[in-house]
Enzyme design. Structure first.
Site, PDB file in Angstrom:
ATOM      1  CE  LYS A   1      -4.079  -1.235   0.001  1.00 36.41           C
ATOM      2  NZ  LYS A   1      -5.323  -0.848  -1.004  1.00 36.41           N
TER       3      LYS A   1
ATOM      4  CG  ASP B   1      -3.836  -0.505  -4.048  1.00 34.57           C
ATOM      5  OD1 ASP B   1      -4.469   0.252  -4.837  1.00 34.57           O
ATOM      6  OD2 ASP B   1      -4.782  -1.327  -3.269  1.00 34.57           O
TER       7      ASP B   1
ATOM      8  CE  LYS C   1      -9.820  -4.554  -3.677  1.00 40.58           C
ATOM      9  NZ  LYS C   1      -9.722  -3.373  -3.309  1.00 40.58           N
TER      10      LYS C   1
END
EC number: 4.2.1.113
Length: 341
Positions: free
Chosen positions: A119, A154, A227
């Site tokens: 992240k 991400d 997702k």
């Protein structure tokens, strides 16, 4: 049964809301690592007539967006999961926006994983923080496991075009950069600038878009990160994966063990194509971010998870049950989302 079909699962009627609520359990799972600002993950689980479903949109999502998550939960609980083509799914490790000092402990939760999703672009942090975190991941993996990791990052739309281009140059070799910027037009601009050495992936530009096909039409990304719950269910994800004609990574939305089954079965059902002869490592190892879950953790075997669907343990459901006011809040939320189906 009402005469309104669930769009994610054709020919299946929407069950009455009272039946869904009668089958519902609301749980609160403590997190081992803060993720997306979450320290306790709440979820409403449905003990369906076919299998279990999970309704767990993040707390800030309003009812229209949460309705897709409810479609997914109903599809899983009342229709079932896709038929898998594989017994195991390779997964990536997920490294939250932690300090470099915390990285080795997080890396240690993912034995055998060769792909690490880091992240970046966290609010209040700088690109230098991201560079140090990514470097710490490479060092920690080499020291713990003896190999060089495949790294993907991400940004959750956190950068400007200029920042994303700079990051692509300074973060080192990346498998891809996921949703570095907010819009499809900006994604295309970043891809045009760095795509030769740093592929671009789209997440929110697919799952939050009124037109999820725009990314493909504009040639704005090389990879679609998909997702199950936010897209409205396993079968809609599989349909999008086929129609978008780009590489696909199936990922978790910080799912409990119930939602993880939907992700694993969907990833295992992806077809083999000329564009993607082997599936990308899926972002489905986030169970390690929980202290407790409603099922026993699936064993991570050489960086892969078994495609299994165990039912939640009744004793765990009882121990992890959310307090009464939170249960009522989730029931009200489900009613609001149901109105948008």
């Amino acid at each position: 049964m009402r005469g309104m079909s669930v769009s994610a699962a054709p020919n299946i009627q929407l069950p009455p809301i009272d039946d869904i609520l009668d089958r519902a359990h609301v749980v609160a799972l403590p997190m081992a690592v803060k993720f997306r600002g979450v320290t306790t993950r709440e979820a409403l689980l449905i003990d369906g007539p076919v299998t279990w479903g999970e309704f767990a949109p993040f707390l800030e999502y309003e009812a229209p967006e949460a309705a897709a998550w409810l479609r997914s939960a109903i599809e899983c609980a009342y229709v079932g999961l896709p038929t898998p083509k594989r017994e195991f799914v390779e997964v990536n490790a997920t490294i939250p926006a932690v300090t470099p000092e915390q990285v080795p402990e997080v890396v240690g939760r993912y034995p055998g994983c060769r792909t690490f999703k880091v992240k970046v672009a966290e609010s209040g942090q700088s690109l230098n923080d991201d560079i140090e975190r990514v470097a710490a991941v490479r060092t920690a993996v080499a020291e713990a496991y003896g190999y060089e990791p495949v790294v993907r990052v991400d940004a959750n739309r956190g950068w400007s075009v200029e920042q994303a281009i700079r990051a692509a140059h300074e973060l080192g070799p990346l498998e891809y950069m996921e949703q570095p910027v907010a819009t499809v037009a900006e994604l295309r601009e970043v891809r045009d600038a760095v795509g030769e050495f740093c592929p671009v992936a789209a997440d929110e530009s697919i799952r939050k878009a009124e037109d999820p096909y725009l990314v493909a039409r504009e040639q704005a990304a090389d990879v679609g990160v998909m997702k199950v719950a936010p897209l409205g269910g396993p079968r809609r994800l599989l349909r999008l994966a086929e129609e978008l004609e780009m590489k696909v990574t199936v990922a978790s939305a910080l799912d409990t063990g119930v939602g993880m089954a939907a992700g694993l079965f969907t990833a295992a059902a992806l077809p083999t194509t000329e564009l993607q002869p082997e599936p990308n490592a899926a972002g489905l190892a986030t169970s390690s971010l929980f202290i407790e879950d409603v099922i026993e953790p699936r064993p991570l075997i050489d960086g892969r998870l078994p495609v299994t669907n165990p039912a939640p343990d009744p004793s765990r459901l009882a121990e992890l049950a959310a307090p009464g006011p939170r249960r009522d809040w989730w029931f009200d939320r489900l009613r609001a989302a149901y109105a948008h189906l």
